[in-house]
Design an enzyme around this catalytic site. Structure first.
Site, PDB file in Angstrom:
ATOM      1  N   GLU A 108       0.819  -1.224   0.000  1.00 19.20           N
ATOM      2  CA  GLU A 108       0.000   0.000   0.000  1.00 19.20           C
ATOM      3  C   GLU A 108       0.851   1.273   0.000  1.00 19.20           C
ATOM      4  O   GLU A 108       0.394   2.309  -0.470  1.00 19.20           O
ATOM      5  CB  GLU A 108      -0.932  -0.050   1.220  1.00 19.20           C
ATOM      6  CG  GLU A 108      -2.326   0.478   1.085  1.00 19.20           C
ATOM      7  CD  GLU A 108      -2.969   0.551  -0.303  1.00 19.20           C
ATOM      8  OE1 GLU A 108      -3.132   1.689  -0.777  1.00 19.20           O
ATOM      9  OE2 GLU A 108      -3.283  -0.487  -0.913  1.00 19.20           O
TER      10      GLU A 108
ATOM     11  N   HIS B 189       3.624   1.766  -1.794  1.00 19.15           N
ATOM     12  CA  HIS B 189       3.880   2.037  -3.214  1.00 19.15           C
ATOM     13  C   HIS B 189       2.599   2.506  -3.901  1.00 19.15           C
ATOM     14  O   HIS B 189       2.611   3.470  -4.682  1.00 19.15           O
ATOM     15  CB  HIS B 189       4.354   0.763  -3.933  1.00 19.15           C
ATOM     16  CG  HIS B 189       5.593   0.143  -3.366  1.00 19.15           C
ATOM     17  ND1 HIS B 189       5.577  -1.041  -2.657  1.00 19.15           N
ATOM     18  CD2 HIS B 189       6.885   0.534  -3.403  1.00 19.15           C
ATOM     19  CE1 HIS B 189       6.815  -1.353  -2.300  1.00 19.15           C
ATOM     20  NE2 HIS B 189       7.622  -0.413  -2.727  1.00 19.15           N
TER      21      HIS B 189
ATOM     22  N   MET C  44       4.774   0.241   6.599  1.00 17.88           N
ATOM     23  CA  MET C  44       4.787  -0.834   5.600  1.00 17.88           C
ATOM     24  C   MET C  44       6.147  -0.882   4.915  1.00 17.88           C
ATOM     25  O   MET C  44       6.765   0.150   4.655  1.00 17.88           O
ATOM     26  CB  MET C  44       3.712  -0.586   4.559  1.00 17.88           C
ATOM     27  CG  MET C  44       2.338  -0.792   5.118  1.00 17.88           C
ATOM     28  SD  MET C  44       1.109  -0.522   3.848  1.00 17.88           S
ATOM     29  CE  MET C  44      -0.366  -0.822   4.803  1.00 17.88           C
TER      30      MET C  44
ATOM     31  N   SER D 167       8.498  -3.734   2.133  1.00 17.46           N
ATOM     32  CA  SER D 167       8.557  -5.020   1.424  1.00 17.46           C
ATOM     33  C   SER D 167       9.238  -6.083   2.279  1.00 17.46           C
ATOM     34  O   SER D 167       8.977  -7.267   2.137  1.00 17.46           O
ATOM     35  CB  SER D 167       9.330  -4.864   0.116  1.00 17.46           C
ATOM     36  OG  SER D 167       8.747  -3.854  -0.673  1.00 17.46           O
ATOM     37  N   ARG D 168      10.122  -5.655   3.176  1.00 16.85           N
ATOM     38  CA  ARG D 168      10.868  -6.624   3.989  1.00 16.85           C
ATOM     39  C   ARG D 168      10.059  -7.142   5.184  1.00 16.85           C
ATOM     40  O   ARG D 168      10.499  -8.070   5.861  1.00 16.85           O
ATOM     41  CB  ARG D 168      12.163  -5.993   4.504  1.00 16.85           C
ATOM     42  CG  ARG D 168      13.196  -5.735   3.411  1.00 16.85           C
ATOM     43  CD  ARG D 168      14.480  -5.222   4.028  1.00 16.85           C
ATOM     44  NE  ARG D 168      15.582  -5.167   3.077  1.00 16.85           N
ATOM     45  CZ  ARG D 168      15.930  -4.073   2.393  1.00 16.85           C
ATOM     46  NH1 ARG D 168      15.267  -2.953   2.546  1.00 16.85           N
ATOM     47  NH2 ARG D 168      16.952  -4.107   1.566  1.00 16.85           N
TER      48      ARG D 168
HETATM   49  P1  AMP Z   1      11.168   0.434  -2.493  1.00 20.35           P
HETATM   50  O1  AMP Z   1      10.416  -0.495  -3.391  1.00 20.35           O
HETATM   51  O2  AMP Z   1      11.333  -0.075  -1.103  1.00 20.35           O
HETATM   52  O3  AMP Z   1      12.436   0.944  -3.108  1.00 20.35           O
HETATM   53  O4  AMP Z   1      10.242   1.722  -2.340  1.00 20.35           O
HETATM   54  C1  AMP Z   1       9.786   2.426  -3.464  1.00 20.35           C
HETATM   55  C2  AMP Z   1       9.172   3.709  -3.005  1.00 20.35           C
HETATM   56  O5  AMP Z   1       8.082   3.437  -2.132  1.00 20.35           O
HETATM   57  C3  AMP Z   1      10.157   4.583  -2.231  1.00 20.35           C
HETATM   58  O6  AMP Z   1       9.972   5.939  -2.593  1.00 20.35           O
HETATM   59  C4  AMP Z   1       9.742   4.339  -0.805  1.00 20.35           C
HETATM   60  O7  AMP Z   1      10.042   5.421   0.059  1.00 20.35           O
HETATM   61  C5  AMP Z   1       8.247   4.187  -0.953  1.00 20.35           C
HETATM   62  N1  AMP Z   1       7.689   3.487   0.208  1.00 20.35           N
HETATM   63  C6  AMP Z   1       8.134   2.331   0.753  1.00 20.35           C
HETATM   64  N2  AMP Z   1       7.411   2.039   1.860  1.00 20.35           N
HETATM   65  C7  AMP Z   1       6.502   3.023   1.999  1.00 20.35           C
HETATM   66  C8  AMP Z   1       5.479   3.296   2.945  1.00 20.35           C
HETATM   67  N3  AMP Z   1       5.252   2.482   3.980  1.00 20.35           N
HETATM   68  N4  AMP Z   1       4.728   4.408   2.770  1.00 20.35           N
HETATM   69  C9  AMP Z   1       4.966   5.257   1.733  1.00 20.35           C
HETATM   70  N5  AMP Z   1       5.916   5.061   0.793  1.00 20.35           N
HETATM   71  C10 AMP Z   1       6.680   3.954   0.935  1.00 20.35           C
END
Ligand code: AMP
Length: 361
Positions: free
Chosen positions: A63, A65, A230, A232-233
């Site tokens: 959510e 993303h 939230m 992914s890990r």
């Molecule tokens: P990642 O796939 O972890 O590289 O994250 C991709 C984008 O989603 C980055 O800009 C993150 O900061 C954002 N993101 C990851 N987790 C969250 C979250 N819980 N709430 C809002 N944005 C997020």
């Protein structure tokens, strides 16, 4: 013990980690694996006066993303989402090989979102960029070594602070891949989550210092009902570590309350957070190995919002960034039937979180 990711040869890396199986199916958006056809679409959109918002991700969409994509769709006619697990931001001993890859589920979520977006007065997801590693790193294999060769973007000293202190190649990898994505997509706006606050500061600095013609937009952190940010890990946590891991947001909230109550000195703001971390750890240490979830606090920081320098006193006209990182250790002993998360509790999980202390009126 956490299994170290063994270094892969470039060829096996390409084969193992960069090939979504279902990229040839028909979707409501186009899936691009290479740059030239995406550039053609981008040019056509520009000529028809459309606007493009780019949301860079590493997949395993949740959510957080989705909320960024919604924001991008509200502010642009066309949304490009990139899905690329970027090897250069993982240190040699970090979790590149175990990072969750969920291509089919990701695409299903994006399709569902496009259905929702189709009925409203906003933009839609037009393109997914899921490049191979060879496309993103066309000349040399991507290196995660500190002194490795390659074309890199370094943003210092911001990249050395906080997360960068224990992950020396992390922001070099992030800035490098974002520069590549920004150059490929030439988006009007790029979207990042507040969840990774240092990343937003580094990217804003990169856009400013390199005169990149795009606007950086920041979306709020999406949280589970219990407050856990939230990520992914999080799938690796399991119930026990997830519950104990709430210590981070509880500590940050205590510090935020102190600021909101008028405290401005570092000690007055951070002392409550430090006690929560200390007491929670002591409580866990007092439990048996089959009941406890141990963790290590990397940092709890109170920093200037632009420089990320630690502050002794918060300037109320400027506010500050309150952030923290902890590592949930692998579970020492698991119980039959216990939900220990993906990897059965053996994978250590780094949790980061932050709250912005807004300027006081
Ligand atoms: P990642 O796939 O972890 O590289 O994250 C991709 C984008 O989603 C980055 O800009 C993150 O900061 C954002 N993101 C990851 N987790 C969250 C979250 N819980 N709430 C809002 N944005 C997020």
């Amino acid at each position: 013990m956490f299994q170290r990711a063994r270094p892969l040869s470039f060829a096996s890396y390409l084969f193992k980690y960069t090939t979504p199986t279902s990229s040839l199916r028909h979707y409501s958006f186009k899936v691009f694996r290479d740059v030239p056809p995406l550039r053609k679409l981008r040019r056509d959109l520009l000529l028809s006066k459309k606007t493009v918002g780019l949301v860079p991700t590493m997949g395993a969409l949740h959510e957080g993303h989705i909320s960024l994509i919604r924001q991008a769709a509200a502010e642009n006619t066309d949304v490009f989402v990139s899905i690329f697990v970027n090897p250069t931001q993982f240190g040699v001993n970090e979790d590149l090989s175990s990072y969750p890859r969920t291509w089919d589920a990701d695409i299903a979520k994006l399709e569902q979102l496009n259905e929702e977006l189709g009925s409203a007065e906003n933009g839609r997801i037009t393109a997914i960029l899921a490049p191979t590693s060879k496309v993103m790193y066309p000349t040399l294999p991507p290196s995660s070594e500190i002194d490795g060769d390659g074309s890199f973007v370094t943003i210092t000293p911001l990249s050395k602070k906080l997360e960068g202190a224990s992950r020396p190649v992390f922001f070099r990898g992030v800035a490098t891949v974002c520069m590549k994505l920004f150059n490929i997509v030439t988006a009007d706006r790029v979207y990042f989550g507040q969840k990774d606050i240092q990343q937003t500061v580094v990217i804003k600095r990169m856009v400013k210092d390199f005169h990149l013609d795009t606007e950086v937009r920041i979306g709020p952190t999406m949280r589970e009902d219990d407050g856990l940010a939230m990520s992914s890990r999080n799938v690796y946590l399991g119930v026990r570590r997830r519950t104990a891991g709430l210590v981070l947001i509880k500590a940050l909230k205590a510090a935020e309350s102190a600021y909101q109550a008028g405290k401005l000195s570092r000690a007055d703001i951070l002392d409550g957070a430090a006690s929560i971390a200390r007491e929670t750890l002591a409580h866990q240490q007092g439990l048996s190995p089959s009941e406890r979830a141990l963790f290590e606090v990397f940092y709890i920081s109170l920093a200037d919002p632009d420089t990320l320098d630690e502050v002794g006193t918060v300037d109320p006209a400027k506010g500050a960034i309150l952030s923290g990182a902890i590592k949930m250790a692998p579970l020492e002993q698991t119980n039959s039937g216990e939900d220990c998360g993906l990897g059965d509790g053996k994978v250590s999980v780094r949790l980061i979180d932050n709250l912005i202390l807004k300027p006081l009126d």
